[in-house]
Design an enzyme around this catalytic site. Structure first.
Site, PDB file in Angstrom:
ATOM      1  N   GLY A  19     105.550  14.875  19.628  1.00 19.54           N
ATOM      2  CA  GLY A  19     106.513  15.513  18.740  1.00 19.54           C
ATOM      3  C   GLY A  19     107.218  14.476  17.890  1.00 19.54           C
ATOM      4  N   SER A  20     108.437  14.807  17.498  1.00 19.35           N
ATOM      5  CA  SER A  20     109.137  13.941  16.549  1.00 19.35           C
ATOM      6  C   SER A  20     109.689  12.693  17.242  1.00 19.35           C
ATOM      7  CB  SER A  20     110.275  14.713  15.891  1.00 19.35           C
ATOM      8  OG  SER A  20     111.162  15.172  16.878  1.00 19.35           O
ATOM      9  N   THR A  21     109.895  11.654  16.459  1.00 17.60           N
ATOM     10  CA  THR A  21     110.390  10.386  17.008  1.00 17.60           C
ATOM     11  C   THR A  21     111.802  10.551  17.566  1.00 17.60           C
ATOM     12  OG1 THR A  21     108.923   9.107  15.622  1.00 17.60           O
ATOM     13  CG2 THR A  21     110.880   7.971  16.394  1.00 17.60           C
ATOM     14  N   GLU A  23     109.028  10.358   7.465  1.00 15.73           N
ATOM     15  CA  GLU A  23     107.973  11.352   7.682  1.00 15.73           C
ATOM     16  C   GLU A  23     108.451  12.709   7.152  1.00 15.73           C
ATOM     17  OE1 GLU A  23     107.017  12.547  11.752  1.00 15.73           O
ATOM     18  OE2 GLU A  23     104.905  12.511  11.216  1.00 15.73           O
ATOM     19  N   GLY A  68     111.516  12.133  20.857  1.00 14.35           N
ATOM     20  CA  GLY A  68     110.899  11.142  21.754  1.00 14.35           C
ATOM     21  C   GLY A  68     111.958  10.216  22.347  1.00 14.35           C
ATOM     22  N   LYS A 125     105.280  22.707  28.668  1.00 14.51           N
ATOM     23  CA  LYS A 125     106.095  23.564  27.797  1.00 14.51           C
ATOM     24  C   LYS A 125     105.483  23.591  26.397  1.00 14.51           C
ATOM     25  CE  LYS A 125     109.705  23.014  25.161  1.00 14.51           C
ATOM     26  NZ  LYS A 125     109.356  23.964  24.098  1.00 14.51           N
TER      27      LYS A 125
END
Ligand code: ADP
Length: 504
Positions: free
Chosen positions: A252-254, A406, A257, A199
């Site tokens: 991707g982002s934490t 971040e 995740g 994706k």
């Protein structure tokens, strides 16, 4: 090379590509989704809608997983002669390189990166990733094991391992450098013999769709690579929770995740995660500043800071602090901001309005926390896209949110240290939940290596930041992720180990 490229033909080909509403690539065919809902694709340099994609959900993911499962179980890919499998991967790498101009143009339109940079970095890196992993296909071996089980006189054991592909893998990628991301995900999976449901990010899907078209020409059997477009919380979540998917690989982002881990528990999918970063850049007092200052600026401002390895926390020894601040400020102020395809600007746009709002909010937070803004800090209102000035905060404290979190934008924080003790310098740099990348700048290489050992991070550069290469393992300590991509270690998560023991 340029003189033999027919730019007019390429541009008109890309125009036709943009005019399509892109569906899902499943079992070798492009399909529209059942709901026929679409997502606009926006050029972040102008805010204009340039194309659209279908918004898939569980039903398209299910079709794609079914196709991938069928292809996997048939053995059409995993049991193909390794040398033939490698040949197809090499062919795809060549096709990518032959279409460098088209891919670069699409990526330039989709994320605002310059076409030059994309040609130099994104496409070349992607083709080389495929070639690197194509080389592994013929070298995936188990081993023989020395077995100490008790045995009667005259009997023996033979124990050996075999490596098998893990099966159907779901791959979810982000919008920064999406073409290289897509290829770096599929290359080890294909080398291992897995089949794929990928994706792309809804914010930047175009070059990955072009990749699917090249894959269709490469000789890869239908059903081995499938692509579903859509939003993360729909199509992405459907992939990470699907019981027919054996492994999920996510960049991707934490926060996302962590959601993926939760979704993957249903069938205990193997999971690899490449997540956020807040990478320290440490400038020891003997650093070569002529080299270091421009490199530090690139480390944070490359792709407007939208890069998980961005060197966003700078630590500078007190003896050189004022000199470094002055050098970085002059450099940041001289950077040109814009997007023109040809790469004459230093700073491009942020990907979306959402990202712009987020970065501007962090800049406000930095000011209210009392960090000293030495340059930048504003949206560029003379341009219609999502541009933010290169921004530098000095005199930062470890407790500030702009230092801890971040930002994913062109925002550098600087902290001063007056210490020579490597343990204490490392403790400053390690004071963060992330551990993806780091760099150390010094002319004393022994000090550089000693400090590198003390940094809790998946990659450490000495006099270089973010030295990405297909053979070099890449991934994070702490909340920067699980597992590694690239290199031999990047192949392992796509393989299962089977131990076979014979009683002879
Ligand atoms: P960013 O915040 O930088 O956009 P994300 O982590 O949100 O990065 O997105 C990276 C990828 O993850 C995108 O392809 C996105 O669609 C997808 N994604 C977002 N949310 C989810 C989710 N809940 N489950 C699976 N994938 C998701």
């Amino acid at each position: 090379m340029n003189e033999i490229i027919d730019h007019e033909k390429i541009n008109s080909g890309i125009q036709a590509f943009l005019e399509k509403s892109h569906g899902h690539f499943i079992d070798g065919n492009w399909l529209d989704g059942a709901a026929n809902k679409t997502i606009d694709v926006i050029n972040p340099a102008t805010g204009d809608v340039i194309s659209s994609i279908q918004s898939g959900d569980e039903s398209e993911v299910d079709l794609a997983v079914t196709a991938a499962r069928r292809a996997f179980d048939s053995g059409i890919w995993s049991k193909m002669l390794p040398v033939e499998r490698a040949r197809i991967m090499f062919r795809l790498a060549d096709l990518i390189e032959m279409h460098t101009s088209q891919i670069s143009l699409l990526e330039a339109l989709d994320i605002g990166v310059s076409r030059d940079m994309m040609q130099m970095i994104g496409v070349k890196l992607a083709a080389n990733q495929l070639r690197y992993y194509a080389g592994w296909v013929t070298k995936i071996n188990g081993e023989t094991i020395t077995n100490s089980r008790a045995r009667p006189e005259g009997r023996e054991f033979l124990t050996y391992t075999e490596k098998e592909p893990v099966g159907v893998v779901g791959q979810i990628i982000p919008w920064n450098f999406p073409f290289a991301m897509a290829v770096q995900k599929i290359a080890p999976a294909l080398a291992a013999g897995c089949t794929i449901v990928l994706k792309p990010a809804e914010d930047a899907p175009l070059a990955t769709m072009y990749l699917a078209e090249l894959i269709a020409q490469s000789g890869l059997p239908s059903g081995v690579f499938n692509l579903v477009n859509g939003y993360g919380r729909k199509a992405g979540a459907a992939i990470s929770s699907h019981e027919g998917v054996d492994k999920v690989s996510f960049t991707g982002s934490t926060d996302v995740g962590k959601e993926i881990i939760r979704a993957a528990t249903g069938n205990l999918k193997r999971t690899t995660l490449e997540l956020g970063g807040k990478s320290p850049v440490i400038l020891l007092k003997d650093a070569n500043l002529e080299e270091a200052i421009p490199a530090i600026a690139r480390a944070i401002f490359f792709l407007s800071g939208q890069n998980c390895m961005a060197g966003s926390r700078l630590f500078v020894h007190g003896d050189i602090y004022d000199q470094v601040l002055k050098g970085l400020k002059v450099l940041a102020r001289s950077m040109t901001i814009g997007a023109d395809m040809e790469g004459t600007y230093d700073i491009g746009p942020l990907i979306s309005e959402k990202q712009l709002t987020r970065v501007m909010a962090y800049i406000d937070i930095g000011v209210s926390e009392g960090a000293r803004l030495i340059t930048g800090g504003k949206r560029v209102t003379s341009l219609s896209g999502y541009f933010v000035e290169p921004t530098i905060f000095a005199d930062c404290d470890p407790g500030m949110r702009i230092v801890k979190e971040e930002i994913f934008g062109p925002v550098l924080t600087i902290q001063k240290f007056d210490n020579e003790d490597l343990e204490e310098i490392a403790a400053l740099a390690n004071d963060n939940i992330f551990g993806l990348s780091a760099s150390i700048w010094t002319t004393d290489l022994a000090q550089g290596h000693k400090l590198a050992r003390r940094i809790k991070s998946g990659q450490v550069g000495i006099n270089v930041h973010a030295a990405i290469d297909p053979a070099t393992p890449f991934g994070g300590f702490k909340q920067s992720g699980w597992g590694r991509e690239f290199g031999r270690e990047g192949l392992e998560p796509y393989l299962e180990t089977k131990a076979i023991t014979a009683y002879l």
